[in-house]
Every structure is written in structure tokens, then in C-alpha cells.
Write a protein that holds these residues in place. Structure first.
Motif, short mmCIF file in Angstrom:
data_model
loop_
_atom_site.label_atom_id
_atom_site.label_comp_id
_atom_site.label_asym_id
_atom_site.label_seq_id
_atom_site.Cartn_x
_atom_site.Cartn_y
_atom_site.Cartn_z
N LEU A 169 39.62 43.76 7.07
CA LEU A 169 38.70 44.83 7.02
C LEU A 169 39.38 46.07 7.96
CD1 LEU A 169 35.37 42.89 8.21
CD2 LEU A 169 36.36 43.39 5.86
N ARG A 170 39.00 47.30 7.51
CA ARG A 170 39.37 48.57 8.04
C ARG A 170 38.12 48.84 8.82
NH1 ARG A 170 44.62 50.65 8.35
NH2 ARG A 170 45.77 48.95 7.43
N ALA A 171 38.38 49.58 9.94
CA ALA A 171 37.21 50.39 10.72
C ALA A 171 37.55 51.65 10.73
CB ALA A 171 37.33 49.59 12.16
N THR A 172 36.56 52.56 9.97
CA THR A 172 36.82 53.99 9.79
C THR A 172 36.56 54.68 11.22
OG1 THR A 172 34.64 54.51 9.39
CG2 THR A 172 35.98 53.74 7.61
N SER A 173 36.93 55.64 11.53
CA SER A 173 36.81 56.47 12.67
C SER A 173 35.30 56.96 12.81
CB SER A 173 37.57 57.83 12.81
OG SER A 173 37.63 58.37 11.85
N GLN A 174 34.57 56.90 11.81
CA GLN A 174 32.99 57.07 11.60
C GLN A 174 32.22 55.81 11.87
OE1 GLN A 174 34.93 57.75 8.57
NE2 GLN A 174 35.17 60.02 9.76
N GLY A 175 33.05 54.72 12.26
CA GLY A 175 32.42 53.49 12.52
C GLY A 175 31.86 52.57 11.55
N ARG A 176 32.42 52.85 10.19
CA ARG A 176 32.20 51.95 9.18
C ARG A 176 33.14 51.03 8.93
NH1 ARG A 176 27.17 52.82 7.81
NH2 ARG A 176 27.26 51.18 6.25
N LEU A 177 32.89 49.85 7.99
CA LEU A 177 33.97 48.95 7.78
C LEU A 177 34.18 48.94 6.18
CD1 LEU A 177 32.11 46.19 9.67
CD2 LEU A 177 34.64 46.83 10.16
N THR A 178 35.38 48.92 5.79
CA THR A 178 35.85 48.87 4.41
C THR A 178 36.97 47.91 4.14
OG1 THR A 178 37.79 50.31 4.71
CG2 THR A 178 35.49 51.44 4.39
N PRO A 179 37.17 47.41 3.06
CA PRO A 179 38.10 46.22 2.78
C PRO A 179 39.26 46.74 2.95
CG PRO A 179 37.06 47.11 0.62
CD PRO A 179 36.40 47.97 1.73
N SER A 180 40.46 45.96 3.16
CA SER A 180 41.72 46.14 2.87
C SER A 180 42.00 46.72 1.63
CB SER A 180 42.60 44.98 3.30
OG SER A 180 43.99 45.43 3.00
N ARG A 181 42.63 47.93 1.14
CA ARG A 181 42.86 48.22 0.12
C ARG A 181 44.31 49.26 0.05
NH1 ARG A 181 37.89 51.57 0.28
NH2 ARG A 181 36.99 50.28 -1.26
N GLY A 182 44.89 49.31 -0.96
CA GLY A 182 46.01 50.10 -1.15
C GLY A 182 47.18 49.41 -1.13
N ARG A 183 48.22 50.15 -0.89
CA ARG A 183 49.89 49.45 -1.25
C ARG A 183 50.10 48.38 -0.44
NH1 ARG A 183 52.51 53.37 -4.23
NH2 ARG A 183 51.44 55.49 -4.22
N ASN A 184 49.53 48.18 0.75
CA ASN A 184 49.77 47.27 1.70
C ASN A 184 48.98 45.97 1.42
OD1 ASN A 184 47.34 47.78 2.79
ND2 ASN A 184 48.23 48.28 4.98
N THR A 185 47.91 45.97 0.60
CA THR A 185 47.23 44.85 0.29
C THR A 185 47.81 44.14 -0.84
OG1 THR A 185 45.14 46.22 0.65
CG2 THR A 185 44.72 44.35 -0.70
N TRP A 186 47.87 42.81 -0.64
CA TRP A 186 48.54 41.95 -1.54
C TRP A 186 47.83 41.50 -2.60
CZ3 TRP A 186 46.90 36.46 -2.12
CH2 TRP A 186 47.91 35.90 -2.83
N ASP A 187 46.44 41.48 -2.56
CA ASP A 187 45.57 40.77 -3.87
C ASP A 187 44.07 41.58 -3.66
OD1 ASP A 187 45.11 38.17 -5.94
OD2 ASP A 187 43.63 39.60 -5.23
N GLN A 188 43.91 42.69 -4.26
CA GLN A 188 42.63 43.36 -3.83
C GLN A 188 41.41 42.62 -4.33
OE1 GLN A 188 42.79 46.90 -2.78
NE2 GLN A 188 40.67 45.87 -2.31
#
Ligand SMILES: [Zn+2]
Length: 224
Positions: A169-188
Motif C-alpha cells: 500500500l502507498r500512504a499519501t502525504s494527505q494521509g490516505r492509502l492507495t494500492p501499489s501501482r505503476g511501473r514498479n508493480t509486478w501484478d496490478q
């Protein structure tokens, strides 16, 4: 920074490191880039602990910003190293557990930084599978959270309701959670499944590999 009694975040090493303090010894979750062990040991020294008091080192996944200092920490502490089988294969070879979807300048820059910050190969002592539980932090459950990497694991301690999610999971600076995504994500698709599985745990505190610790976390997951 103390998060709750017995749990600290050591930031500043590209990836966050977490320190669990218990009477039977210390546990580290991830280790930051190569050479970050000095900062970890300094942080521990300020709490009155020596490197030899590290009993366990758990690696969420085999990216260099998470196991870069593992070799130095293992050498100084003799602590037991834990990883999932797929990630352990990569850690024991000093490589990554999946190809990055990079090309052109991005690939060039990654190759350059990887050679500068190449993690030392370490043989993990114990392999972890989802569903296992460890006698750490009141009984810590191993959660299989593939997606960012094929063998990524997270750790959930139900009593304090703390989830260590690595880069699943990614934590944004606004304090929310998002999935791993983008080029470093092996399987979306698997990354989204992992997010749903972690949301279902209803953690109160999420300790991510990057970004701020998220409190009242069960409300901060996106609907995916
Ligand atoms: Zn990372």
C-alpha cells in the motif's frame, strides 16, 4: 519517532524502518538502503539498546530500499532474518524478485542507482508464508500481499491493530492509502486483491514502507 509504546518508525532511509521493542528483544521490519544501519543503530542507542539486542529482522520484499542494510544488521546483531520464499530467493542473490517495467532513461537511472546502492546478498534464516503467526508484538500474523512484488508479505498485529504493509500500500502525504501501482508493480490485479484483503483486517494503524504512518486507518482505504 514513537508511534505507540513499544513501536517506533525510523524514517530517512528512502524506505521506512519499524522497530518493535519487547522484553525478549528487538524486531526490525525492513532495513532501508545500504548504510542506513548506522542511523538505525544510532536510534536504538538513544533508547539504550545495542545492535546485539536485535533478535528478528523481517523483510517485506526484496527491493534494495528495504533490504539494503540487512547484511550489515545481520552481521552486527546475529538476528534471525525472515522473508517469504520468493523474496528470500532474491535476497540470497542480492537481486530483485521481479523485473521492473522500465525502459530508456528510467531504466538507465535505475541501473545506475542499483549499482551504487546494491544490497548485499543475505541468506534468510526462516521462510514465512501467509497465514503463519510469529510470537512477536502479541502474535503477529503473516499476510500474503502479492502485487508490488510476487512474494510480498505484510504483517498484522491484532492486539494493537497495527498493519505493516511494506510497499503493498502507498500512504499519501494527505494521509490516505492507495494500492501499489505503476511501473514498479509486478501484478496490478493482485495488488488490488491485496489492498482489499488488508482493508478487511480493519487496522487502526498502518505502517507503510514509504510516507507517513496512518492512524484511524480503516477509514483511509479506497474502494477498489
Ligand atoms: Zn520501497
Amino acid at each position: 519517532m514513537q508511534i505507540i509504546p513499544g513501536l517506533h518508525q525510523i524514517a530517512g532511509g528512502a524506505a521506512n524502518v519499524y522497530l518493535i521493542v519487547e522484553p525478549q528483544g528487538l524486531t526490525l521490519i525492513d532495513t532501508g538502503l545500504p548504510r542506513f544501519h548506522r542511523k538505525i543503530f544510532k536510534y536504538m542507542a538513544n533508547l539504550g539498546f545495542q545492535p546485539g539486542q536485535v533478535r528478528n529482522v523481517i523483510i517485506t520484499h526484496a527491493d534494495g530500499d528495504h533490504y539494503g542494510s540487512l547484511g550489515a544488521i545481520k552481521a552486527a546483531s546475529g538476528g534471525r532474518v525472515y522473508a517469504s520464499p520468493l523474496e528470500a530467493d532474491a535476497i540470497s542473490e542480492g537481486t530483485l524478485s521481479r523485473p521492473l517495467k522500465l525502459s530508456g532513461l528510467g531504466k538507465l537511472l535505475f541501473d545506475l542507482s542499483f549499482s551504487l546502492f546494491r544490497p548485499k546478498a543475505v541468506n534468510p534464516d526462516q521462510l514465512l508464508e501467509g497465514g503463519q503467526s510469529l510470537p512477536i508484538f502479541g502474535g503477529m500474523q503473516v499476510i500474503a500481499t502479492p502485487g508490488h512484488t510476487p512474494g510480498h508479505i505484510s504483517l498484522f498485529a491484532p492486539a494493537p491493530s497495527v498493519l505493516f504493509c511494506g510497499d503493498s500500500l502507498r500512504a499519501t502525504s494527505q494521509g490516505r492509502l492507495t494500492p501499489s501501482r505503476g511501473r514498479n508493480t509486478w501484478d496490478q490485479a493482485q495488488a488490488l486483491d491485496s489492498l482489499r484483503a488488508q482493508a478487511a483486517l480493519n487496522p487502526q494503524i498502518v505502517c507503510p514502507g514509504h510516507g507517513p504512518v496512518i492512524h484511524a486507518a480503516s477509514d483511509k482505504f479506497p474502494l477498489v
